[in-house]
Design an enzyme around this catalytic site. Structure first.
Site, mmCIF file in Angstrom:
data_model
loop_
_atom_site.group_PDB
_atom_site.id
_atom_site.type_symbol
_atom_site.label_atom_id
_atom_site.label_comp_id
_atom_site.label_asym_id
_atom_site.label_seq_id
_atom_site.Cartn_x
_atom_site.Cartn_y
_atom_site.Cartn_z
ATOM 1 C CB CYS A 97 -1.045 -0.321 1.326
ATOM 2 S SG CYS A 97 -1.527 -1.541 1.611
ATOM 3 C CB CYS A 115 -3.950 2.669 2.303
ATOM 4 S SG CYS A 115 -5.669 0.867 1.893
ATOM 5 C CB CYS A 127 -3.281 -1.987 -1.733
ATOM 6 S SG CYS A 127 -4.824 -1.429 -0.728
ATOM 7 C CB CYS A 153 -4.101 2.462 -1.267
ATOM 8 S SG CYS A 153 -2.828 1.818 -1.405
HETATM 9 ZN ZN LIG Z 1 -3.830 0.214 0.386
#
Ligand SMILES: [Zn+2]
Length: 361
Positions: A42, A46, A73, A76
């Site tokens: 991330c 995030c 991810c 994000c």
């Molecule tokens: Zn994330």
């Protein structure tokens, strides 16, 4: 009790972990963090739930995290090309500075405008660009002053248009940057021969007045309207005080014919070579104006949207008001959203007459 399998955190790692806990968006793009329990990495900001510290590994960028077997991810999007809000913010600030260079720009004003603390804004800007916002403002101003001086504007005008409140301040601050005084810089840069001619126009029985067309050997540098020749010549002198200005009706006869055809709508290819100085922003606005078809109008906000800066309505209006070449750049085709004609550098009656003439055909 503290786990002693945890290696002593380096200062950088400790700062990164704090940024993750704070969801510090200003460090998005500076590093990513990967979570061993989920296999996902991330960006610091995030919104997902914070992982346990012992499951977290830091990487300089997405590529390194992927090479270590982690997946990006989906929330994000740490890999999104344009998804670095930090550099997007800085780009937006740069654009804002360029558009508002005539205004008094301060760090606190920028901070208010972008809803950040002055400290945060300054740090983010410096991290991304390597210079402070103030240094960037100075650089944009200096570039603007140089362009204005090269165009032959007098020093006061050149300074004022670049956002310097008083000329004494510029002398102090930029004489050093220019390597000489602004006067000297301008004298060295100028000396172009500007030829001009004056045309009398009557449109649909109402006089548009007298029009001056001026050109260098590169193209048209000024098209102005006024009520008499005196005003026109003074206007040209104010705009190019140090150029050699010569009335030359014979040499200008071709421009004269072209402009007449353009105004009357008989010109099929209205792109005339122009020799004008513009900031990047002015250039974008003026190019957008040149794409408004004859017989149509646009609102200032529509033009702002067209160039991808929907909030820059006022700056668009200012770019219209500083258009050096009437008609060739059809700033008269930009009106207010409510249908009001708005302003016109050469008088609202002329704007009205030009629009009327264009709607007749
Ligand atoms: Zn994330």
């Amino acid at each position: 009790m503290k786990s002693n399998s945890q290696p002593a955190a380096s200062p950088i790692t400790a700062r990164r972990w704090q940024a993750v806990l704070d969801r510090d968006a200003s460090l998005d793009g500076a590093f990513v963090f990967a979570v061993s329990s989920t296999g996902i990495f991330c960006r610091p900001s995030c919104p997902a739930k914070r992982p346990r510290r012992q499951n977290v590994t830091f990487f300089a960028d997405a590529l390194q995290a992927e090479q270590s077997g982690y997946r990006a991810c989906l929330r994000c999007r740490p890999k999104a090309v344009d998804g670095n809000p930090r550099s997007a913010l800085v780009r937006a600030i740069c654009r804002y500075i360029e558009q508002h260079i005539e205004d008094r720009l301060t760090l606190s004003l920028l901070a208010r405008e972008f809803r950040r603390s002055p400290f945060h804004l300054q740090r983010t800007f410096k991290n991304v660009l390597g210079v402070s916002p103030k240094a960037y403002i100075d650089a944009v101003r200096l570039r603007q002053v140089k362009q204005n001086l090269q165009a032959g504007h007098d020093v006061t005008t050149a300074l004022y248009a670049a956002g310097y409140g008083s000329s004494s301040r510029l002398y102090e601050r930029t004489a050093a940057q220019l390597g000489m005084t602004p006067e000297k810089y301008r004298r060295g840069a100028v000396g172009a021969l500007i030829r001009y001619t004056i045309v009398r126009y009557t449109i649909a029985n109402s006089p548009l007045g007298r029009m001056l067309i001026a050109a260098t050997d590169k193209g048209i540098c000024a098209i102005q309207f006024a009520d008499n020749d005196d005003q026109l010549q003074q206007g040209l002198m104010r705009e190019f005080p140090f150029a050699t200005r010569r009335r030359d009706d014979a040499a200008m006869s071709e421009w004269r014919v072209n402009l007449t055809r353009l105004i009357q709508g008989r010109e099929t290819n209205p792109s005339l070579p122009l020799d004008i100085r513009a900031t990047a922003f002015q250039r974008r606005v003026w190019e957008a104006l040149q794409r408004i078809p004859r017989g149509e109008t646009r609102s200032y906000s529509a033009v702002a949207k067209k160039i991808g800066m929907p909030k820059a309505t006022r700056a668009v209006a200012r770019a219209c008001a500083t258009n050096p070449v009437a008609v060739a750049i059809p700033c008269h085709r930009v009106i207010r959203e409510d249908g009001d004609l708005g302003g016109y550098r050469w008088g609202i009656e002329r704007k009205e007459q030009l629009l009327e003439l264009e709607s007749l055909r």
